[in-house]
Write an enzyme that holds these catalytic residues in place. Sequence first.
Site, short mmCIF file in Angstrom:
data_model
loop_
_atom_site.label_atom_id
_atom_site.label_comp_id
_atom_site.label_asym_id
_atom_site.label_seq_id
_atom_site.Cartn_x
_atom_site.Cartn_y
_atom_site.Cartn_z
N SER A 143 40.09 41.82 42.10
CA SER A 143 41.04 42.44 43.04
C SER A 143 40.75 41.89 44.43
O SER A 143 39.60 41.58 44.76
CB SER A 143 40.84 43.96 43.06
OG SER A 143 41.60 44.53 44.10
N TYR A 157 35.14 50.97 43.84
CA TYR A 157 36.00 50.07 43.05
C TYR A 157 35.93 48.65 43.60
O TYR A 157 35.80 47.68 42.85
CB TYR A 157 37.42 50.62 43.10
CG TYR A 157 38.51 49.70 42.60
CD1 TYR A 157 38.75 49.52 41.24
CD2 TYR A 157 39.33 49.01 43.51
CE1 TYR A 157 39.76 48.68 40.79
CE2 TYR A 157 40.34 48.18 43.07
CZ TYR A 157 40.56 48.01 41.72
OH TYR A 157 41.57 47.18 41.28
P1 NAP Z 1 47.17 50.33 35.11
O1 NAP Z 1 48.65 50.18 35.09
O2 NAP Z 1 46.55 51.62 35.54
O3 NAP Z 1 46.60 49.89 33.69
C1 NAP Z 1 45.23 49.92 33.44
C2 NAP Z 1 44.98 49.54 32.01
O4 NAP Z 1 43.56 49.54 31.78
C3 NAP Z 1 45.58 50.54 31.01
O5 NAP Z 1 46.14 49.82 29.95
C4 NAP Z 1 44.36 51.35 30.54
O6 NAP Z 1 44.47 51.80 29.19
C5 NAP Z 1 43.28 50.30 30.62
N1 NAP Z 1 41.92 50.88 30.72
C6 NAP Z 1 41.38 51.59 31.74
N2 NAP Z 1 40.10 51.91 31.45
C7 NAP Z 1 39.85 51.40 30.21
C8 NAP Z 1 38.72 51.40 29.36
N3 NAP Z 1 37.55 51.99 29.72
N4 NAP Z 1 38.81 50.77 28.16
C9 NAP Z 1 39.97 50.14 27.79
N5 NAP Z 1 41.07 50.12 28.55
C10 NAP Z 1 41.01 50.75 29.74
O7 NAP Z 1 46.51 49.24 36.09
P2 NAP Z 1 46.94 47.78 36.56
O8 NAP Z 1 47.36 47.88 37.96
O9 NAP Z 1 47.79 47.12 35.55
O10 NAP Z 1 45.49 47.11 36.57
C11 NAP Z 1 45.08 46.09 35.68
C12 NAP Z 1 43.91 45.37 36.31
O11 NAP Z 1 44.33 44.80 37.55
C13 NAP Z 1 42.75 46.28 36.64
O12 NAP Z 1 41.53 45.62 36.39
C14 NAP Z 1 42.92 46.53 38.13
O13 NAP Z 1 41.71 46.86 38.74
C15 NAP Z 1 43.45 45.19 38.58
N6 NAP Z 1 44.16 45.20 39.85
C16 NAP Z 1 45.31 45.90 40.03
C17 NAP Z 1 45.94 45.87 41.27
C18 NAP Z 1 47.22 46.61 41.55
O14 NAP Z 1 47.62 46.68 42.72
N7 NAP Z 1 47.90 47.14 40.56
C19 NAP Z 1 45.39 45.13 42.32
C20 NAP Z 1 44.21 44.44 42.10
C21 NAP Z 1 43.60 44.48 40.87
P3 NAP Z 1 45.46 53.02 28.76
O15 NAP Z 1 46.84 52.43 28.82
O16 NAP Z 1 45.04 53.37 27.38
O17 NAP Z 1 45.24 54.11 29.76
#
Ligand code: NAP
Length: 248
Positions: A143, A157
């Site tokens: 991130s 985080y």
């Molecule tokens: P999201 O929509 O909240 O999705 C998170 C995903 O991670 C979900 O599928 C969830 O599973 C899964 N997950 C969480 N904890 C887990 C665990 N212990 N074991 C297995 N699966 C787990 O988030 P997102 O924004 O797509 O984020 C995806 C990645 O991008 C993350 O690493 C996040 O830190 C990173 N990121 C996001 C942003 C942003 O602005 N969105 C920015 C920078 C980085 P369930 O569906 O079963 O709940």
Amino acid sequence: MAGTLIVTGGGRGIGAAVSMLAAARSWRVGVNYRQNGEAARRVVADIDAAGGQALAVQADVARPEEVERLFHEVNTAFGPLTGLVNNAGLLERQARVEELDAARLHRVLETNVVGAFLCAGAAVRQMSTRRGGAGGVIVNVSSRAAVLGSAGEYVDYAAAKAAVDTLTVGLAREVAAEGIRVCGVRPGLIDTEIHALGGEPGRVARLSSTVPLGRGGLPAEVAHAIVWLLSAEASYVTGTTLDVSGGR
Ligand code: NAP
């Protein structure tokens, strides 16, 4: 040529976009989820409908025995792994460092750091030419928070994602001679449900004016960078992390 891929947290947000794009590029995709099986099965159904191959597998990436089962199930269904996207991640309610208790710190580090390490290790055991594997690619989802620090929101985080960046550098050097590339992406403000976990579902809209490109990003825009890093087009790229953040 694409092969067998695991996308952790592949049922929602950025992970779902990666699963669908990778399947369209001929990867056979293990779509991992922790609790939202319905979302993961919807992604698998969409991939099936488009003529691709995918399998939804429940596993908490922070639990070693569940990680072993995840990698075993995908291997059994689709053959030895050649790609891993370490995408599963979470954050908790916005707070200052002085308000964070040990239980929260453990939860944040367990999924974001321990989970990424456990999955990377399991992937290397299947992919390393030193162990009879065919090589492969690992892409770690970090991130921009790792660089910006997330003051007043979630420094825990941000620090966890900085550890993921170090995993990318160290593991890339460790396994470079074993047919494995290790890369990362640092998404910026991307429109997914993760911001609701912090208590501010409208966070992307609030901060979009701080992004030089003037808007939040879409999960598909991050997925394109990840799927490129997985591909042979990125064959000379390893040990590096690409910002996908609209300049923020
Ligand atoms: P999201 O929509 O909240 O999705 C998170 C995903 O991670 C979900 O599928 C969830 O599973 C899964 N997950 C969480 N904890 C887990 C665990 N212990 N074991 C297995 N699966 C787990 O988030 P997102 O924004 O797509 O984020 C995806 C990645 O991008 C993350 O690493 C996040 O830190 C990173 N990121 C996001 C942003 C942003 O602005 N969105 C920015 C920078 C980085 P369930 O569906 O079963 O709940």
